[in-house]
Design a protein around this motif. Structure first.
Motif, PDB file in Angstrom:
ATOM      1  N   ARG A 115      10.054  19.608 -91.473  1.00 55.61           N
ATOM      2  CA  ARG A 115       9.392  18.409 -91.987  1.00 55.61           C
ATOM      3  C   ARG A 115       8.141  18.820 -92.743  1.00 55.61           C
ATOM      4  N   ARG A 124      14.236  20.551 -84.058  1.00 58.48           N
ATOM      5  CA  ARG A 124      14.599  19.965 -85.370  1.00 58.48           C
ATOM      6  C   ARG A 124      15.322  18.628 -85.211  1.00 58.48           C
ATOM      7  N   ALA A 184       5.898  21.777 -92.118  1.00 57.71           N
ATOM      8  CA  ALA A 184       4.980  21.781 -90.976  1.00 57.71           C
ATOM      9  C   ALA A 184       5.464  22.776 -89.935  1.00 57.71           C
ATOM     10  N   SER A 185       4.506  23.415 -89.268  1.00 58.25           N
ATOM     11  CA  SER A 185       4.870  24.342 -88.208  1.00 58.25           C
ATOM     12  C   SER A 185       4.217  23.911 -86.901  1.00 58.25           C
ATOM     13  N   ARG A 194       0.622  21.890 -81.187  1.00 61.33           N
ATOM     14  CA  ARG A 194       0.349  21.684 -82.615  1.00 61.33           C
ATOM     15  C   ARG A 194      -0.299  22.900 -83.253  1.00 61.33           C
ATOM     16  N   PHE A 209       9.056  26.424 -87.688  1.00 58.19           N
ATOM     17  CA  PHE A 209       8.992  25.436 -88.763  1.00 58.19           C
ATOM     18  C   PHE A 209       9.971  24.322 -88.427  1.00 58.19           C
ATOM     19  N   THR A 210       9.484  23.104 -88.419  1.00 56.42           N
ATOM     20  CA  THR A 210      10.308  21.979 -87.968  1.00 56.42           C
ATOM     21  C   THR A 210      11.218  21.436 -89.067  1.00 56.42           C
ATOM     22  N   SER A 247      12.479  16.037 -84.111  1.00 61.73           N
ATOM     23  CA  SER A 247      11.276  15.860 -84.942  1.00 61.73           C
ATOM     24  C   SER A 247      11.640  15.058 -86.182  1.00 61.73           C
ATOM     25  N   SER A 265       7.744  13.074 -87.455  1.00 60.71           N
ATOM     26  CA  SER A 265       6.607  13.975 -87.669  1.00 60.71           C
ATOM     27  C   SER A 265       7.038  15.353 -87.198  1.00 60.71           C
ATOM     28  N   SER A 266       6.094  16.290 -87.191  1.00 58.23           N
ATOM     29  CA  SER A 266       6.445  17.630 -86.711  1.00 58.23           C
ATOM     30  C   SER A 266       6.481  17.679 -85.184  1.00 58.23           C
TER      31      SER A 266
END
Length: 196
Positions: free
Chosen positions: A143, A165, A146-147, A105, A140-141, A168, A171-172
């Motif tokens: 979403r 991708r 978010a990274s 995270r 970067f996902t 996810s 969430s990320s």
């Protein structure tokens, strides 16, 4: 070999997370997913808190699973499990033949990790396993901008990004890891907690 390959929507992924640190033995849970939205199975094993058996335990758990032949990717929630039980992702890849994607995270605080490892007689060995896990990349996902951060072995950057991708979706954090976390904490604490 860090090659890119065709990522099918129902690629079989094993996400592994650990439970809360309540005892000397720490439960690890693996969830087998088809893509990001279909759970096919759950694996369970135990590692030693602050031990050095996480890599070998994961290899055994994976190879003994009836899902092994269908798995294409292993996803880990960081490379330290059960406190400072460090996973050697290169050995995990070599022994299972499955590429490994490590998801984090936030960027690891290496100074803090190095400092904590001074309390271990084999701290240098653990530090070397952490160092050889390779470059940490920001991703970067898709979403909410978010990274997350990833490390990988046995897979190219494009394929790793596609898989992150694809999985996810809520969430990320990829579903195989999010669900493994929910199951692991729910079993040990009686109810799932924490960020999943």
């Amino acid at each position: 070999m860090n090659s890119d390959f065709h990522v099918k929507p129902e690629i079989r992924i094993l996400g592994i997370d650990d439970s809360a640190l309540l005892n000397e033995k720490v439960m690890i849970i693996g969830t087998v997913f088809r893509g990001g939205d279909w759970i096919d199975g759950v694996l369970r094993s135990e590692i030693t808190r602050d031990g050095l058996d996480a890599t070998e335990t994961m290899i055994t758990m994976i190879k003994n699973s009836r899902h092994y032949g269908q798995l294409r990717i292993i996803m880990l929630d960081g490379i330290t499990y059960g406190g400072f039980n460090v996973v050697d992702i290169e050995e995990l890849y070599r022994e299972t033949g499955l590429p490994v994607i490590v998801v984090m995270r936030s960027y690891p605080d290496f100074e803090k990790i190095r400092s904590a490892l001074r309390h271990f007689s084999d701290g240098e060995e653990r530090w070397n396993i952490i160092k050889k896990a390779g470059k940490i990349e920001k991703l970067f996902t898709g979403r909410n901008e978010a990274s997350i951060y990833i490390q990988k072995t046995g897979i190219g950057a494009k394929s790793a990004e596609k898989i992150i991708r694809l999985t996810s979706i809520r969430s990320s954090i990829p579903e195989p890891l999010r669900v493994a976390h929910l199951i692991a904490t729910g079993i040990i604490l009686g109810e799932s907690r924490g960020r999943a």
